[in-house]
Design a protein around this motif. Sequence first.
Motif, PDB file in Angstrom:
ATOM      1  N   ARG A 138      -3.940 -13.843   7.862  1.00  0.00           N
ATOM      2  CA  ARG A 138      -3.656 -12.784   6.815  1.00  0.00           C
ATOM      3  C   ARG A 138      -3.324 -13.138   5.612  1.00  0.00           C
ATOM      4  N   SER A 139      -2.907 -11.606   4.385  1.00  0.00           N
ATOM      5  CA  SER A 139      -3.069 -11.962   3.566  1.00  0.00           C
ATOM      6  C   SER A 139      -1.785 -11.737   2.830  1.00  0.00           C
ATOM      7  N   CYS A 140      -1.300 -12.930   2.455  1.00  0.00           N
ATOM      8  CA  CYS A 140       0.138 -13.385   1.577  1.00  0.00           C
ATOM      9  C   CYS A 140       0.344 -12.734   0.234  1.00  0.00           C
ATOM     10  N   TYR A 141      -0.562 -11.372   0.552  1.00  0.00           N
ATOM     11  CA  TYR A 141      -0.277 -10.637  -1.513  1.00  0.00           C
ATOM     12  C   TYR A 141      -1.023  -9.546  -0.911  1.00  0.00           C
ATOM     13  N   GLU A 142      -0.983  -8.083  -0.646  1.00  0.00           N
ATOM     14  CA  GLU A 142      -2.206  -6.779  -0.543  1.00  0.00           C
ATOM     15  C   GLU A 142      -1.180  -6.670  -0.496  1.00  0.00           C
ATOM     16  N   ARG A 143      -1.885  -5.266  -1.880  1.00  0.00           N
ATOM     17  CA  ARG A 143      -1.027  -4.044  -2.032  1.00  0.00           C
ATOM     18  C   ARG A 143       0.239  -3.269  -2.587  1.00  0.00           C
ATOM     19  N   ASP A 144       0.017  -5.462  -3.944  1.00  0.00           N
ATOM     20  CA  ASP A 144       1.696  -5.221  -4.224  1.00  0.00           C
ATOM     21  C   ASP A 144       2.860  -6.363  -3.077  1.00  0.00           C
ATOM     22  N   ILE A 145       2.532  -6.219  -1.965  1.00  0.00           N
ATOM     23  CA  ILE A 145       3.249  -6.847  -1.396  1.00  0.00           C
ATOM     24  C   ILE A 145       3.208  -7.962  -0.612  1.00  0.00           C
ATOM     25  N   PHE A 146       4.666  -8.969  -1.610  1.00  0.00           N
ATOM     26  CA  PHE A 146       3.872  -9.935  -0.493  1.00  0.00           C
ATOM     27  C   PHE A 146       4.703  -9.874   1.138  1.00  0.00           C
TER      28      PHE A 146
END
Length: 417
Positions: free
Chosen positions: A302-310
């Motif tokens: 999945r994404s490791c950093y998305e919507r300012d959330i790690f």
Amino acid sequence: MTRLSTHDAIIIGAGPAGTSVALTLARRGWAVAIVEKSVFPRRKVCGEYISASNLALLDQLEIGDAWRANAGPEIRRVGLFSGETCAEAPMPPAEDGPPAKDGPPAKDGRRAKKDGFGRALGRDVFDCLLLQAARSAGVEIFQPCRAVAIDPDGEAQLVRIQAGNETTMLRAPVIVAAHGSWEPGPLPSQLGKTNRPSDLFGFKAHFTGSSLAPDLMPLLVFPGGYGGMVSADHGRLSISCCIRRDMLAQLRKHPRHQSHLSAAEAVSRHLMDSCRGVRDALESADADGPWLAAGPIRPGIRSCYERDIFRVGNAAGESHPVIAEGISMALQSGWLLACELSCAPRGRAGHETAGRRYEAAWKSLFSTRVYAAAALAGIAVSPGSATWMAAIVRNFPQALTLGAQLSGKTKPVPGFV
């Protein structure tokens, strides 16, 4: 009344991934908070094995000695229990293992290597060791508290947490999701529900009095699923497995009494009926507590950093548990993120740079084992393929050693070579 608490980073989840981030950042001068919904100690669906490649990292986190004092025996053999097949092969030792602290120098003047083999420790013990270390490092612990919302607040974000009827607002520029992937929830980093016949559910139990060889960790392959067994702490045997939703539903229909078995009872019987090695190991064993269940599991990247959330741990990506690398990936992903955050400039631009670098490092370290685990799991849950795999292992047991290497059990953590 709502109170506000301000930090440099807020970690949601106090498992190995979350505490790895928190400990590393706190020891580098960050003001860190952890939000954990469960009361510790708590048992958890998990294979509980930790590869030797993590032990230098555990020393860095300052829990290595406590881990060694509590963990089970070294696992020097890997095996396969499937049907009547009971095969085994050597477990490959970790590459570039941590040097012995007080051992004698080798002939070339370097310290002798130690900790070449992994061991298992119950999550009820291991997670408490990590959280206590975080508390000692100055991390503020909010437990039991549930994070229910994350909202932007200028250059920072607000996390609303609840404990009973009390609400607290935490504010920080860095938010880390370490809440796993199995439980749906209101946070933007949490995944939605699924309801597919192919969904895999996880089960786990402890036993005492098992006859499994203490240095052997066998892979269990049975119709509709796979699992593993390992000798853990205090004489406990840890057995965990995953099984397809449709197979579980079929097993719960008791043909003799026209009644439904509990999920745990159905899984337990299925394991005993399908694997001679499991029957032999548990013949005289006693259950140490009830079976636990969780899921469905969410393998994939999945994404490791998305919507300012790690994201770290299973929230960032998850391999099929067939390779027993979940704790390793959790600890190491937390370390990778903390290293990137502590080196990046503060502010949104710095966070985006850290996020890109962290995601690249994550994929470099973990993507191969995620894909290898998916391939192996696909073989394990396919009846024809599982029979074929058992035949290969019977004739070429060294394939088990190769599989352990491909799963990442010998690969050193970046920064500890």
